[in-house]
Every structure is written in C-alpha cells, then in structure tokens.
Design an enzyme around this catalytic site. Structure first.
Site, PDB file in Angstrom:
ATOM      1  N   LEU A 148       0.849  -1.201   0.000  1.00  0.00           N
ATOM      2  CA  LEU A 148       0.000   0.000   0.000  1.00  0.00           C
ATOM      3  C   LEU A 148       0.884   1.250   0.000  1.00  0.00           C
ATOM      4  O   LEU A 148       0.822   2.076   0.901  1.00  0.00           O
ATOM      5  CB  LEU A 148      -0.936  -0.039   1.218  1.00  0.00           C
ATOM      6  CG  LEU A 148      -2.225   0.742   1.117  1.00  0.00           C
ATOM      7  CD1 LEU A 148      -3.094   0.276  -0.040  1.00  0.00           C
ATOM      8  CD2 LEU A 148      -3.037   0.613   2.412  1.00  0.00           C
ATOM      9  N   GLY A 149       1.728   1.345  -1.031  1.00  0.00           N
ATOM     10  CA  GLY A 149       2.553   2.548  -1.207  1.00  0.00           C
ATOM     11  C   GLY A 149       1.776   3.544  -2.051  1.00  0.00           C
ATOM     12  O   GLY A 149       0.552   3.546  -2.067  1.00  0.00           O
ATOM     13  N   ARG A 150       2.533   4.377  -2.771  1.00  0.00           N
ATOM     14  CA  ARG A 150       1.873   5.402  -3.596  1.00  0.00           C
ATOM     15  C   ARG A 150       0.893   4.778  -4.576  1.00  0.00           C
ATOM     16  O   ARG A 150      -0.244   5.212  -4.710  1.00  0.00           O
ATOM     17  CB  ARG A 150       2.932   6.178  -4.397  1.00  0.00           C
ATOM     18  CG  ARG A 150       3.727   7.165  -3.585  1.00  0.00           C
ATOM     19  CD  ARG A 150       4.796   7.785  -4.461  1.00  0.00           C
ATOM     20  NE  ARG A 150       5.845   6.811  -4.666  1.00  0.00           N
ATOM     21  CZ  ARG A 150       7.106   6.960  -4.255  1.00  0.00           C
ATOM     22  NH1 ARG A 150       7.452   8.063  -3.634  1.00  0.00           N
ATOM     23  NH2 ARG A 150       8.009   6.034  -4.469  1.00  0.00           N
ATOM     24  N   ILE A 151       1.362   3.722  -5.284  1.00  0.00           N
ATOM     25  CA  ILE A 151       0.515   3.114  -6.320  1.00  0.00           C
ATOM     26  C   ILE A 151      -0.617   2.314  -5.679  1.00  0.00           C
ATOM     27  O   ILE A 151      -1.774   2.409  -6.090  1.00  0.00           O
ATOM     28  CB  ILE A 151       1.377   2.249  -7.267  1.00  0.00           C
ATOM     29  CG1 ILE A 151       2.301   3.176  -8.085  1.00  0.00           C
ATOM     30  CG2 ILE A 151       0.511   1.396  -8.188  1.00  0.00           C
ATOM     31  CD1 ILE A 151       3.365   2.468  -8.912  1.00  0.00           C
ATOM     32  N   ARG A 171       4.819  -4.730   4.630  1.00  0.00           N
ATOM     33  CA  ARG A 171       5.792  -5.072   5.678  1.00  0.00           C
ATOM     34  C   ARG A 171       5.280  -4.714   7.072  1.00  0.00           C
ATOM     35  O   ARG A 171       5.591  -5.346   8.045  1.00  0.00           O
ATOM     36  CB  ARG A 171       7.109  -4.342   5.420  1.00  0.00           C
ATOM     37  CG  ARG A 171       8.038  -5.179   4.564  1.00  0.00           C
ATOM     38  CD  ARG A 171       9.262  -4.427   4.225  1.00  0.00           C
ATOM     39  NE  ARG A 171       8.887  -3.194   3.539  1.00  0.00           N
ATOM     40  CZ  ARG A 171       9.706  -2.456   2.821  1.00  0.00           C
ATOM     41  NH1 ARG A 171      10.963  -2.787   2.715  1.00  0.00           N
ATOM     42  NH2 ARG A 171       9.298  -1.365   2.214  1.00  0.00           N
ATOM     43  N   GLY A 226       3.110  -4.863 -10.354  1.00  0.00           N
ATOM     44  CA  GLY A 226       4.347  -4.563  -9.619  1.00  0.00           C
ATOM     45  C   GLY A 226       5.551  -5.041 -10.401  1.00  0.00           C
ATOM     46  O   GLY A 226       6.040  -4.373 -11.315  1.00  0.00           O
ATOM     47  N   ARG A 227       6.041  -6.220 -10.029  1.00  0.00           N
ATOM     48  CA  ARG A 227       7.150  -6.826 -10.769  1.00  0.00           C
ATOM     49  C   ARG A 227       6.860  -8.312 -10.938  1.00  0.00           C
ATOM     50  O   ARG A 227       6.303  -8.955 -10.022  1.00  0.00           O
ATOM     51  CB  ARG A 227       8.471  -6.653 -10.003  1.00  0.00           C
ATOM     52  CG  ARG A 227       9.122  -5.296 -10.214  1.00  0.00           C
ATOM     53  CD  ARG A 227       9.668  -5.131 -11.640  1.00  0.00           C
ATOM     54  NE  ARG A 227      10.323  -3.851 -11.854  1.00  0.00           N
ATOM     55  CZ  ARG A 227       9.750  -2.755 -12.362  1.00  0.00           C
ATOM     56  NH1 ARG A 227       8.479  -2.765 -12.694  1.00  0.00           N
ATOM     57  NH2 ARG A 227      10.438  -1.657 -12.545  1.00  0.00           N
ATOM     58  N   ASP A 251       0.705  -7.452 -16.105  1.00  0.00           N
ATOM     59  CA  ASP A 251       1.456  -6.478 -16.920  1.00  0.00           C
ATOM     60  C   ASP A 251       2.955  -6.738 -16.831  1.00  0.00           C
ATOM     61  O   ASP A 251       3.726  -6.146 -17.565  1.00  0.00           O
ATOM     62  CB  ASP A 251       1.138  -5.053 -16.428  1.00  0.00           C
ATOM     63  CG  ASP A 251       1.761  -3.988 -17.321  1.00  0.00           C
ATOM     64  OD1 ASP A 251       1.669  -4.122 -18.563  1.00  0.00           O
ATOM     65  OD2 ASP A 251       2.360  -3.022 -16.791  1.00  0.00           O
ATOM     66  N   GLU A 256      10.881 -10.936 -18.757  1.00  0.00           N
ATOM     67  CA  GLU A 256      10.342 -10.132 -19.868  1.00  0.00           C
ATOM     68  C   GLU A 256      11.369 -10.046 -20.984  1.00  0.00           C
ATOM     69  O   GLU A 256      12.566  -9.952 -20.704  1.00  0.00           O
ATOM     70  CB  GLU A 256       9.985  -8.736 -19.349  1.00  0.00           C
ATOM     71  CG  GLU A 256       8.851  -8.820 -18.335  1.00  0.00           C
ATOM     72  CD  GLU A 256       8.488  -7.475 -17.718  1.00  0.00           C
ATOM     73  OE1 GLU A 256       8.985  -6.434 -18.196  1.00  0.00           O
ATOM     74  OE2 GLU A 256       7.702  -7.478 -16.765  1.00  0.00           O
ATOM     75  N   HIS A 274       3.990  -4.997 -20.173  1.00  0.00           N
ATOM     76  CA  HIS A 274       4.601  -4.037 -19.244  1.00  0.00           C
ATOM     77  C   HIS A 274       4.369  -2.591 -19.730  1.00  0.00           C
ATOM     78  O   HIS A 274       5.314  -1.873 -20.058  1.00  0.00           O
ATOM     79  CB  HIS A 274       6.104  -4.315 -19.088  1.00  0.00           C
ATOM     80  CG  HIS A 274       6.665  -3.727 -17.822  1.00  0.00           C
ATOM     81  ND1 HIS A 274       7.732  -4.255 -17.153  1.00  0.00           N
ATOM     82  CD2 HIS A 274       6.299  -2.637 -17.093  1.00  0.00           C
ATOM     83  CE1 HIS A 274       8.011  -3.532 -16.081  1.00  0.00           C
ATOM     84  NE2 HIS A 274       7.142  -2.534 -16.025  1.00  0.00           N
TER      85      HIS A 274
END
Ligand code: DGY
Length: 309
Positions: A148-151, A171, A226-227, A251, A256, A274
């Site tokens: 739950l960061g900026r994005i 975390r 995310g990744r 995405d 990749e 992506h």
C-alpha cells in the site's frame, strides 16, 4: 559537453533530450564492449525500470557518480554496489502513479469481465451461434492490495469508487482505515481480487507462491502491476490451467519479454506488455524528471527524486 552512458532502450522523447544536452554513449548491460579509455570520465548512467545494472558494470566505470533510472522500479540496479562507491541512484516516482493505478483497474475489470475473449467472440462470428457466458462482478467485491505505497493507495482510491471492500498486506501496518493482514496467505483467503503493487528484488521474490494462490482459490483473480518476480509464474500457470484460480491479469513477468509459455495458451489470463505507465503524458513526465535528475547532478543541485534510503 558531459558524457552519459545509456544502457536501456528509451523512448525517442528522452533519447532526443539526452542527445541535445550530452554526448551519449550506449552499451549493453554487461558493459563488456566498453574499453577502459571510453569508460573513463563517464559520470552518469541512464537506465530504465527493467534494466539490470550489476556490480560488474559499475566496476567498469571508475568515475561513475549517478545512476538515473527512467522508471519508479530500481530492483535491477545493484544499489548496494552503487552505495558502496557513493554513487547516487535516482528514479521517477509519483508522475506514473495514476497511470499504473488506472491500469491495475483496467486489468481487474478486463480479466473479471473477460474482455479480450469477448472481443474475439464478436470478431470470430461465434456470437451468431449463441450468447457469451457470464462473467465475474467487480463492484462490491473484496480487494486485497499487496503493497500500500503510492501506487497501492491510488488503486485503493479507485477501487473505493467501485464500492470494493479493501484490505492490504505489506511489511507493516499503516495509518489507514483498511484492515491489515500480516500474513499474505490469510489476505489471499479473505479476498476475491489480489492486486500486486510492490516492487521487485530479493525481499519480494515469489511472495505469491503456490500456497498464496491456493488461498486465493478457484473464484479468485490475481492482478500484477508490480514486478514479475513477485509471483511464481510456473505455479500461477499451473493454477490457472487446472482451474484452481479463476483468472489473472498481468502487466509484468518474471522473464520479460517472455511470459511463461504455459500462460500463453490460457484464455483465463489477460496479458499486457509491461505498459502500465506507457501513456504519452506520463512517459513525457518521466522523461522530464529523468533529465531533471541528470541536470541536477551536473549542476550540483539537489536531486529531485533520489531513491529512498
Ligand atoms: C517502472 O517505472 O518501474 C515501470 O514498471 C516501468 O519500468
């Protein structure tokens, strides 16, 4: 004129900006073709969010002072090796938050409502044989956000407009009203949609494994903006193929631009290359911020957006 080293494919708007201001050298991520005389004097390196800038490349650049990343993610950069040499790393946060959050919602709706399949259904004439099947409702569903960061927060704000019931894993608990789950497996078991909005790196590698996917279950949908490294892609492909998960919208991928081959054959997964932050407006803003970080370096001003400590 200062020389900058480019190790990534960058949009024309940024490449042109670099060429207008600097002498630009290009090399591969290994840097093996860079001879010592060329490497000397290079103070800045430009990478993108997917670049791998390892200790051996950093080691080939004795005068390197800054690594400027065109992207918010910098998990491909060996930050420890950079910091050990006092090399600053910058990135492009904030300017892409809206686009990535928009795209998470796009994937969530697109996967649940099977939009790619529906498009194919109409084009192929199958509609003439009978109606398309039912799909899954999004509004009012339970949404778990990983990171739950900026994005993640921007996704939560958008999801709230769909009356989704939001909870999260990260975390540590944050000062927000959404319920926090210290255990990702417990969060997965409690939601209909699980959206990954964390960055990559060793600390998040395969956070979403077979156990988490089993907890999300046969009615669950996984979304990843995310990744790719956060999800065990082989476990995901097998869960989707066997109907142990309803769907996935992705995405980002572990390797990749080569998604796990098992995913390519499935129609309950929506695949994107992506592209979450790839709008004209945002890529322009990211380019400008990348150039601003470089300019700050060469003028001795404060970096607009260094990575956090
Ligand atoms: C980022 O900015 O990290 C995006 O994933 C694009 O690389």
């Amino acid at each position: 004129m200062y020389t900058v080293l480019k190790v990534a494919r960058l949009p024309d708007m940024l490449s042109e900006g670099l060429h207008a201001r600097y002498e630009v050298l290009e090399c591969s991520e290994s840097g093996s073709e860079l001879d010592a005389s060329k490497a000397r004097g290079i103070r800045a390196l430009v990478a993108n969010g997917e670049s791998r800038v390892r200790a051996d490349l950093i080691g080939r650049l004795p005068d390197l002072q800054v690594i400027v990343v065109f992207g918010v993610g910098y998990d491909g950069i060996d930050v420890a090796a950079a910091r050990a040499r006092g090399i600053v790393v910058t990135h492009t946060p904030d300017v892409l938050t809206d686009d990535v959050a928009d795209f998470a919602i796009t994937l969530m709706l697109g996967t649940a409502r099977r939009i790619a399949k529906a498009d194919q259904f109409v084009r192929s004439g199958q509609w003439q044989q009978g109606p398309f099947g039912f799909t899954r409702k999004v509004s009012g569903a339970r949404l778990g956000i990983v990171g739950l960061g900026r994005i993640g927060m921007a996704i939560a704000r958008r999801a709230a407009a769909f009356d989704m019931r939001i909870s999260y894993h990260g975390r540590r608990p944050l000062a927000v009203d959404y319920p926090y789950y210290a255990s990702l497996t417990e969060l997965a078991a409690a939601v209909d949609f699980l959206v990954i909005a964390v960055g990559g790196g060793e600390s998040t590698r395969h956070l979403v494994d077979a156990k988490v996917l089993a907890a999300l279950g046969s009615e669950g949908i996984l979304i990843n903006v995310g990744r790719g490294s956060v999800v065990d892609e082989a476990a995901l492909a097998s869960a989707l193929a066997q109907g142990r998960l309803l769907g996935a919208g992705l995405d980002v991928f572990e390797d990749e631009p080569r998604p796990h081959p098992g995913l390519l054959a499935l129609d309950n997964v929506l695949l994107a290359p992506h592209m979450a932050s790839a709008t004209w407006d945002t890529r322009r803003a990211m380019s400008d911020l990348t150039l601003a970080n470089l300019a700050a370096h060469f003028s001795g001003a404060a970096y607009p957006t260094p990575i956090p400590d």
